[in-house]
Design a protein around this motif. Structure first.
Motif, short mmCIF file in Angstrom:
data_model
loop_
_atom_site.label_atom_id
_atom_site.label_comp_id
_atom_site.label_asym_id
_atom_site.label_seq_id
_atom_site.Cartn_x
_atom_site.Cartn_y
_atom_site.Cartn_z
N GLY A 161 0.81 -1.21 0.00
CA GLY A 161 0.00 0.00 0.00
C GLY A 161 0.85 1.26 0.00
N GLU A 162 1.93 1.25 0.76
CA GLU A 162 2.84 2.39 0.78
C GLU A 162 3.46 2.60 -0.60
OE1 GLU A 162 7.03 3.77 2.95
OE2 GLU A 162 5.92 2.04 3.70
N GLU A 163 3.83 1.50 -1.25
CA GLU A 163 4.42 1.59 -2.59
C GLU A 163 3.44 2.23 -3.58
OE1 GLU A 163 5.78 -1.38 -6.25
OE2 GLU A 163 5.26 -2.21 -4.28
N ILE A 164 2.17 1.81 -3.55
CA ILE A 164 1.18 2.39 -4.45
C ILE A 164 1.07 3.89 -4.22
CG2 ILE A 164 -1.26 2.42 -5.10
CD1 ILE A 164 -1.33 -0.59 -4.29
N ASP A 165 1.03 4.30 -2.97
CA ASP A 165 0.92 5.72 -2.64
C ASP A 165 2.12 6.51 -3.17
OD1 ASP A 165 -1.46 5.17 -1.37
OD2 ASP A 165 -0.59 5.17 0.66
N ILE A 166 3.31 5.93 -3.08
CA ILE A 166 4.51 6.60 -3.58
C ILE A 166 4.44 6.75 -5.10
CG2 ILE A 166 7.01 6.35 -3.90
CD1 ILE A 166 7.06 4.97 -1.13
N LEU A 167 4.00 5.70 -5.79
CA LEU A 167 3.89 5.77 -7.25
C LEU A 167 2.85 6.80 -7.68
CD1 LEU A 167 4.13 1.97 -8.16
CD2 LEU A 167 5.90 3.72 -8.45
N VAL A 168 1.75 6.87 -6.97
CA VAL A 168 0.74 7.89 -7.26
C VAL A 168 1.34 9.27 -7.07
CG1 VAL A 168 -1.41 8.91 -6.42
CG2 VAL A 168 -1.25 6.43 -6.76
N GLU A 169 2.04 9.48 -5.97
CA GLU A 169 2.65 10.78 -5.68
C GLU A 169 3.69 11.15 -6.73
OE1 GLU A 169 3.47 14.38 -3.90
OE2 GLU A 169 1.81 12.99 -3.51
N ALA A 170 4.36 10.16 -7.31
CA ALA A 170 5.37 10.42 -8.34
C ALA A 170 4.75 10.94 -9.63
CB ALA A 170 6.17 9.15 -8.62
N ARG A 186 9.61 8.84 -10.69
CA ARG A 186 9.51 10.26 -11.01
C ARG A 186 10.46 10.63 -12.15
NH1 ARG A 186 7.22 14.11 -7.95
NH2 ARG A 186 7.28 12.76 -6.11
N GLY A 187 11.68 10.09 -12.11
CA GLY A 187 12.63 10.38 -13.18
C GLY A 187 12.17 9.85 -14.52
N ALA A 188 11.58 8.65 -14.53
CA ALA A 188 11.07 8.09 -15.77
C ALA A 188 9.92 8.92 -16.32
CB ALA A 188 10.61 6.65 -15.54
N GLN A 189 9.10 9.49 -15.43
CA GLN A 189 7.99 10.34 -15.88
C GLN A 189 8.52 11.62 -16.51
OE1 GLN A 189 4.85 9.30 -15.78
NE2 GLN A 189 4.17 11.13 -16.86
N ILE A 190 9.51 12.23 -15.90
CA ILE A 190 10.10 13.45 -16.45
C ILE A 190 10.74 13.16 -17.81
CG2 ILE A 190 11.94 15.14 -16.10
CD1 ILE A 190 11.37 14.90 -13.07
N TRP A 191 11.45 12.04 -17.90
CA TRP A 191 12.09 11.65 -19.17
C TRP A 191 11.03 11.43 -20.25
CZ3 TRP A 191 13.38 6.12 -20.72
CH2 TRP A 191 14.14 6.08 -21.90
N THR A 192 9.96 10.74 -19.91
CA THR A 192 8.90 10.49 -20.89
C THR A 192 8.30 11.80 -21.39
OG1 THR A 192 8.39 8.37 -19.83
CG2 THR A 192 6.72 9.29 -21.28
N ALA A 193 8.03 12.72 -20.48
CA ALA A 193 7.48 14.02 -20.87
C ALA A 193 8.43 14.78 -21.77
CB ALA A 193 7.13 14.83 -19.62
N SER A 194 9.75 14.63 -21.55
CA SER A 194 10.73 15.37 -22.33
C SER A 194 10.76 14.94 -23.80
CB SER A 194 12.13 15.19 -21.72
OG SER A 194 12.67 13.91 -22.03
N MET A 195 10.27 13.73 -24.07
CA MET A 195 10.31 13.23 -25.45
C MET A 195 9.41 14.03 -26.38
SD MET A 195 10.32 9.15 -24.55
CE MET A 195 11.41 8.57 -23.24
N ARG A 196 8.44 14.73 -25.83
CA ARG A 196 7.57 15.57 -26.66
C ARG A 196 8.28 16.84 -27.12
NH1 ARG A 196 3.75 14.09 -22.53
NH2 ARG A 196 4.14 16.08 -21.50
N ASN A 197 9.25 17.30 -26.35
CA ASN A 197 9.84 18.61 -26.62
C ASN A 197 11.28 18.56 -27.08
OD1 ASN A 197 7.43 19.82 -25.56
ND2 ASN A 197 8.19 19.39 -23.50
N ASP A 198 12.04 17.53 -26.67
CA ASP A 198 13.46 17.47 -27.01
C ASP A 198 13.86 16.01 -27.16
OD1 ASP A 198 16.17 17.82 -27.36
OD2 ASP A 198 16.43 19.19 -25.67
N GLY A 258 17.24 2.57 -6.87
CA GLY A 258 16.55 3.85 -6.81
C GLY A 258 16.15 4.25 -5.40
N ASN A 259 15.90 3.26 -4.54
CA ASN A 259 15.67 3.48 -3.11
C ASN A 259 14.49 4.43 -2.85
OD1 ASN A 259 16.37 2.95 -0.41
ND2 ASN A 259 17.53 4.84 -0.24
N TRP A 260 13.45 4.28 -3.67
CA TRP A 260 12.31 5.20 -3.57
C TRP A 260 11.15 4.62 -2.78
CZ3 TRP A 260 8.21 2.68 -5.61
CH2 TRP A 260 8.46 1.71 -6.60
#
Length: 311
Positions: free
Chosen positions: A33-42, A221-233, A274-276
């Protein structure tokens, strides 16, 4: 193949739900449950359960139901999309999982082709039609990984999935330039999920809709930022992809290639590097787990080579 599906497209960076396993081989549901909450927050585009790294092949049906109920409840509260993996090598068990998953109103349900004896194309179509009927309006994603008993080429996937419009996507391994050409030719009506560490290439090639991502195992979180960057650069995203692949080849792949660990063990190692969250490296018996000390050893290397993933 033309797109016959009435369902909206699905894509982006999807994080795998990994099972925290205790020393007695029990699932630590409080940590899950804690893991799911962390992924949602990411802020990931979605969370999916019961892929290979979710150890779908090594849990009871009671545990399956409890995992999916927890995922659905927490994702609905936060309006986070989720996909339920109903995968199981036994077709009857899998169809029963599909039926129970359909009641949870997931974004999609992921299935494999029954895996003890490889199916013919006609048998695969029959199975997917039955799964679609059982899913009762929830679309399907076909999981056809490199370790499947039968790995279908793009033309074969197009033929099998073309007759089942409820299949809206496929999780699969990509390939070279000729593979991408074949995917464009035969799979244009489907959302394709390529390996996470190849996502920028898949986007550049106009083929990938997203990834059920091993990079998100390392850093959601890093993977999400990287994925978003593919639209612009896309060039910068491709540069990061090259560094991710170099890290994987040098520091992660040898655990499988030279020491025989499973892909699930590798993904749990990435999560521990990643220790997240509270996942740990332990797999359920009889599968061997990578020592957590290896994650501690590799953590500064990952941060040094891939600072973009650890904002």
């Amino acid at each position: 193949m033309t797109d016959k599906t009435p369902h909206p497209a699905i894509g982006g960076n999807w994080a795998s739900l990994l099972l925290p396993i205790a020393a007695d081989d029990g699932i630590e549901f409080d940590k899950l449950g804690e893991e799911i909450d962390i992924l949602v927050e990411a802020g990931v585009d979605g969370i999916y359960s019961n892929g290979t790294s979710g150890e779908f092949h090594n849990q009871t049906e009671e545990e399956f139901d409890r995992i999916q109920a927890m995922l659905a409840e927490r994702c609905k509260v936060s309006s986070t999309p989720f996909v339920i993996g109903a995968c199981q090598p036994d077709p009857l068990i899998m169809l029963n999982r599909v039926r129970r998953a359909a009641a949870l109103d997931a974004r999609a349900i992921q299935v494999i082709l029954p895996d003890w004896w490889p199916l013919s194309d006609a048998e695969a179509v029959d199975f997917l039609k039955r799964a679609a009927d059982t899913a009762d309006g929830i679309p399907l994603i076909l999981y056809n990984p490199p370790h499947a008993k039968r790995v279908l080429a793009p033309q074969e996937l197009g033929a099998v999935c073309g007759g089942v419009p409820e299949v809206i996507g496929i999780k699969l391994a990509d390939g070279d330039d000729s593979w991408y050409a074949e995917a464009r030719r035969h799979l244009s009506g489907l959302s394709l999920f390529v390996p996470g560490h190849h996502l920028a290439t898949g986007i550049r090639e106009g083929v990938a809709a997203g990834a059920f991502s091993n990079v998100a195992c390392l850093s959601p979180r890093g993977a999400q930022i990287w994925t978003a960057s593919m639209r612009n650069d896309i060039d910068a995203a491709l540069d990061l992809e090259r560094r991710i692949c170099a890290f994987m080849d040098a520091h992660i792949v040898p655990f499988r290639r030279d020491l025989g660990y499973s892909n699930a063990a590798l993904d749990k190692l990435l999560s521990a590097i990643g220790n997240w969250g509270p996942v740990g490296t332990r797999l359920r018996f009889p599968y061997r787990s990578i020592d957590a000390a290896e994650a501690v050893r590799l953590r500064p290397i990952a941060h040094s080579l891939l600072p973009d993933l650890f904002p």
